[in-house]
Design a protein around this motif. Sequence first.
Motif, PDB file in Angstrom:
ATOM      1  N   PHE A 119       0.857  -1.189   0.000  1.00  0.00           N
ATOM      2  CA  PHE A 119       0.000   0.000   0.000  1.00  0.00           C
ATOM      3  C   PHE A 119       0.896   1.244   0.000  1.00  0.00           C
ATOM      4  O   PHE A 119       1.785   1.375   0.836  1.00  0.00           O
ATOM      5  CB  PHE A 119      -0.903  -0.001   1.237  1.00  0.00           C
ATOM      6  CG  PHE A 119      -1.857   1.163   1.315  1.00  0.00           C
ATOM      7  CD1 PHE A 119      -3.062   1.143   0.628  1.00  0.00           C
ATOM      8  CD2 PHE A 119      -1.548   2.286   2.076  1.00  0.00           C
ATOM      9  CE1 PHE A 119      -3.941   2.212   0.709  1.00  0.00           C
ATOM     10  CE2 PHE A 119      -2.425   3.355   2.161  1.00  0.00           C
ATOM     11  CZ  PHE A 119      -3.621   3.320   1.469  1.00  0.00           C
ATOM     12  N   ASP A 120       0.655   2.147  -0.939  1.00  0.00           N
ATOM     13  CA  ASP A 120       1.494   3.341  -1.074  1.00  0.00           C
ATOM     14  C   ASP A 120       0.995   4.420  -0.114  1.00  0.00           C
ATOM     15  O   ASP A 120       0.195   5.293  -0.468  1.00  0.00           O
ATOM     16  CB  ASP A 120       1.463   3.835  -2.529  1.00  0.00           C
ATOM     17  CG  ASP A 120       2.542   4.880  -2.802  1.00  0.00           C
ATOM     18  OD1 ASP A 120       3.027   5.490  -1.832  1.00  0.00           O
ATOM     19  OD2 ASP A 120       2.888   5.093  -3.979  1.00  0.00           O
ATOM     20  N   HIS A 121       1.500   4.368   1.114  1.00  0.00           N
ATOM     21  CA  HIS A 121       1.045   5.301   2.152  1.00  0.00           C
ATOM     22  C   HIS A 121       1.337   6.752   1.784  1.00  0.00           C
ATOM     23  O   HIS A 121       0.489   7.633   2.004  1.00  0.00           O
ATOM     24  CB  HIS A 121       1.714   4.961   3.490  1.00  0.00           C
ATOM     25  CG  HIS A 121       1.186   3.725   4.144  1.00  0.00           C
ATOM     26  ND1 HIS A 121       0.008   3.706   4.865  1.00  0.00           N
ATOM     27  CD2 HIS A 121       1.663   2.450   4.172  1.00  0.00           C
ATOM     28  CE1 HIS A 121      -0.213   2.488   5.316  1.00  0.00           C
ATOM     29  NE2 HIS A 121       0.775   1.708   4.914  1.00  0.00           N
ATOM     30  N   ASP A 122       2.512   7.014   1.257  1.00  0.00           N
ATOM     31  CA  ASP A 122       2.891   8.401   0.962  1.00  0.00           C
ATOM     32  C   ASP A 122       1.946   9.025  -0.055  1.00  0.00           C
ATOM     33  O   ASP A 122       1.473  10.157   0.127  1.00  0.00           O
ATOM     34  CB  ASP A 122       4.337   8.460   0.439  1.00  0.00           C
ATOM     35  CG  ASP A 122       5.350   8.115   1.512  1.00  0.00           C
ATOM     36  OD1 ASP A 122       4.986   8.203   2.710  1.00  0.00           O
ATOM     37  OD2 ASP A 122       6.494   7.766   1.166  1.00  0.00           O
ATOM     38  N   PHE A 123       1.664   8.295  -1.129  1.00  0.00           N
ATOM     39  CA  PHE A 123       0.747   8.801  -2.161  1.00  0.00           C
ATOM     40  C   PHE A 123      -0.654   8.988  -1.587  1.00  0.00           C
ATOM     41  O   PHE A 123      -1.290  10.034  -1.783  1.00  0.00           O
ATOM     42  CB  PHE A 123       0.704   7.830  -3.341  1.00  0.00           C
ATOM     43  CG  PHE A 123      -0.264   8.224  -4.420  1.00  0.00           C
ATOM     44  CD1 PHE A 123       0.094   9.157  -5.383  1.00  0.00           C
ATOM     45  CD2 PHE A 123      -1.540   7.667  -4.465  1.00  0.00           C
ATOM     46  CE1 PHE A 123      -0.810   9.533  -6.383  1.00  0.00           C
ATOM     47  CE2 PHE A 123      -2.451   8.044  -5.450  1.00  0.00           C
ATOM     48  CZ  PHE A 123      -2.083   8.969  -6.406  1.00  0.00           C
ATOM     49  N   ALA A 124      -1.144   7.974  -0.870  1.00  0.00           N
ATOM     50  CA  ALA A 124      -2.493   8.037  -0.299  1.00  0.00           C
ATOM     51  C   ALA A 124      -2.624   9.200   0.674  1.00  0.00           C
ATOM     52  O   ALA A 124      -3.621   9.931   0.665  1.00  0.00           O
ATOM     53  CB  ALA A 124      -2.828   6.719   0.398  1.00  0.00           C
ATOM     54  N   ASN A 125      -1.629   9.391   1.527  1.00  0.00           N
ATOM     55  CA  ASN A 125      -1.674  10.471   2.510  1.00  0.00           C
ATOM     56  C   ASN A 125      -1.679  11.839   1.834  1.00  0.00           C
ATOM     57  O   ASN A 125      -2.434  12.742   2.221  1.00  0.00           O
ATOM     58  CB  ASN A 125      -0.483  10.370   3.456  1.00  0.00           C
ATOM     59  CG  ASN A 125      -0.581   9.166   4.381  1.00  0.00           C
ATOM     60  OD1 ASN A 125      -1.642   8.555   4.513  1.00  0.00           O
ATOM     61  ND2 ASN A 125       0.523   8.810   5.020  1.00  0.00           N
ATOM     62  N   ARG A 126      -0.816  11.992   0.830  1.00  0.00           N
ATOM     63  CA  ARG A 126      -0.718  13.281   0.145  1.00  0.00           C
ATOM     64  C   ARG A 126      -2.025  13.630  -0.565  1.00  0.00           C
ATOM     65  O   ARG A 126      -2.541  14.753  -0.431  1.00  0.00           O
ATOM     66  CB  ARG A 126       0.431  13.251  -0.860  1.00  0.00           C
ATOM     67  CG  ARG A 126       0.651  14.604  -1.555  1.00  0.00           C
ATOM     68  CD  ARG A 126       1.837  14.597  -2.498  1.00  0.00           C
ATOM     69  NE  ARG A 126       1.604  13.782  -3.684  1.00  0.00           N
ATOM     70  CZ  ARG A 126       2.115  12.587  -3.911  1.00  0.00           C
ATOM     71  NH1 ARG A 126       2.911  12.019  -3.005  1.00  0.00           N
ATOM     72  NH2 ARG A 126       1.853  11.928  -5.016  1.00  0.00           N
ATOM     73  N   VAL A 127      -2.573  12.682  -1.301  1.00  0.00           N
ATOM     74  CA  VAL A 127      -3.808  12.928  -2.042  1.00  0.00           C
ATOM     75  C   VAL A 127      -4.965  13.210  -1.092  1.00  0.00           C
ATOM     76  O   VAL A 127      -5.773  14.126  -1.325  1.00  0.00           O
ATOM     77  CB  VAL A 127      -4.136  11.728  -2.957  1.00  0.00           C
ATOM     78  CG1 VAL A 127      -5.542  11.849  -3.532  1.00  0.00           C
ATOM     79  CG2 VAL A 127      -3.123  11.625  -4.077  1.00  0.00           C
ATOM     80  N   THR A 128      -5.058  12.448  -0.008  1.00  0.00           N
ATOM     81  CA  THR A 128      -6.142  12.648   0.956  1.00  0.00           C
ATOM     82  C   THR A 128      -6.110  14.050   1.538  1.00  0.00           C
ATOM     83  O   THR A 128      -7.147  14.734   1.597  1.00  0.00           O
ATOM     84  CB  THR A 128      -6.051  11.612   2.089  1.00  0.00           C
ATOM     85  OG1 THR A 128      -6.178  10.295   1.542  1.00  0.00           O
ATOM     86  CG2 THR A 128      -7.147  11.829   3.119  1.00  0.00           C
ATOM     87  N   MET A 129      -4.957  14.504   1.958  1.00  0.00           N
ATOM     88  CA  MET A 129      -4.837  15.846   2.533  1.00  0.00           C
ATOM     89  C   MET A 129      -5.185  16.916   1.494  1.00  0.00           C
ATOM     90  O   MET A 129      -5.888  17.894   1.800  1.00  0.00           O
ATOM     91  CB  MET A 129      -3.426  16.063   3.073  1.00  0.00           C
ATOM     92  CG  MET A 129      -3.055  15.183   4.253  1.00  0.00           C
ATOM     93  SD  MET A 129      -4.083  15.476   5.725  1.00  0.00           S
ATOM     94  CE  MET A 129      -3.387  17.045   6.304  1.00  0.00           C
ATOM     95  N   GLU A 130      -4.711  16.729   0.260  1.00  0.00           N
ATOM     96  CA  GLU A 130      -4.987  17.708  -0.801  1.00  0.00           C
ATOM     97  C   GLU A 130      -6.483  17.784  -1.113  1.00  0.00           C
ATOM     98  O   GLU A 130      -7.046  18.884  -1.219  1.00  0.00           O
ATOM     99  CB  GLU A 130      -4.224  17.326  -2.079  1.00  0.00           C
ATOM    100  CG  GLU A 130      -2.721  17.543  -1.996  1.00  0.00           C
ATOM    101  CD  GLU A 130      -1.994  16.991  -3.222  1.00  0.00           C
ATOM    102  OE1 GLU A 130      -2.660  16.333  -4.058  1.00  0.00           O
ATOM    103  OE2 GLU A 130      -0.769  17.218  -3.330  1.00  0.00           O
ATOM    104  N   GLN A 131      -7.118  16.618  -1.256  1.00  0.00           N
ATOM    105  CA  GLN A 131      -8.529  16.598  -1.641  1.00  0.00           C
ATOM    106  C   GLN A 131      -9.432  17.115  -0.525  1.00  0.00           C
ATOM    107  O   GLN A 131     -10.424  17.802  -0.790  1.00  0.00           O
ATOM    108  CB  GLN A 131      -8.949  15.175  -2.048  1.00  0.00           C
ATOM    109  CG  GLN A 131      -8.228  14.652  -3.276  1.00  0.00           C
ATOM    110  CD  GLN A 131      -8.396  15.553  -4.490  1.00  0.00           C
ATOM    111  OE1 GLN A 131      -9.510  15.964  -4.824  1.00  0.00           O
ATOM    112  NE2 GLN A 131      -7.297  15.869  -5.158  1.00  0.00           N
TER     113      GLN A 131
END
Length: 261
Positions: A119-131
Amino acid sequence: MPDHAPIIQMKNIEKHFGKVIALAGVSLEIFPGECHCLLGDNGAGKSTFIKTMSGVHKPTRGEIWFEGKPMQFEDPRDAIAAGIATVHQHLAMIPLMSVSRNFFMGNEPVRKVLGVPFFDHDFANRVTMEQMAKMGINLRGPDQAVGTLSGGERQTVAIARAVYFGAKVLILDEPTSALGVRQTANVLATIDKVRKDGIAVVFITHNVRHAMAVGDRFTVLNRGQTLGTAQRGQITPEELQDLMAGGQELVALESSLGGTV
């Protein structure tokens, strides 16, 4: 009336459950970038109608046109793939899991380490915060548990998730029914943002004040039939309330009682 073509056309939709007629020939058009409010009291047929629009039920009669083409959804996955997303009143989220995990649930991004997918935590975290920031929600962090969010914030997570994954039509089933005043205001502001991004919003509610706050057009259902569609400025909150309460039946009752009901 918008000057562009509707994204969804529901033409003379009927839905029968045995001898019970839940929908008796309902027609509706949804346009990109509008908030179309679908109002009605309990048992009016709102839930059956949106389930037909989103592929849960197949209509007994009638046609569904999506982006100018006739569509026959075999199941909700077909509707989701086409771009019709539904956010239900009871959100499908896991309270103990993080916001980012819930945001990507079923669509997990992966990266490979030595050929093994993780699971790509870094990508998921970044996108979640942005959205979430786009929707006006500033999280403490992407690992914050969904269960610690307010009801309005959880609704916003579900809406932001649907938009991120390509929703062209967003169906919101009573999103403000169990919320306080401040949380309701946040959800209505989110609906306004989504509409301004060109996404069609179908807002199901029995609260006239909430509908009038964001709605562009209003359709009232009563006993599986539509009582008509009005544009903003063409109908007052009182008139909408009367239609929901029974329309001509209410007028007849008032006359028989010799006063105001």
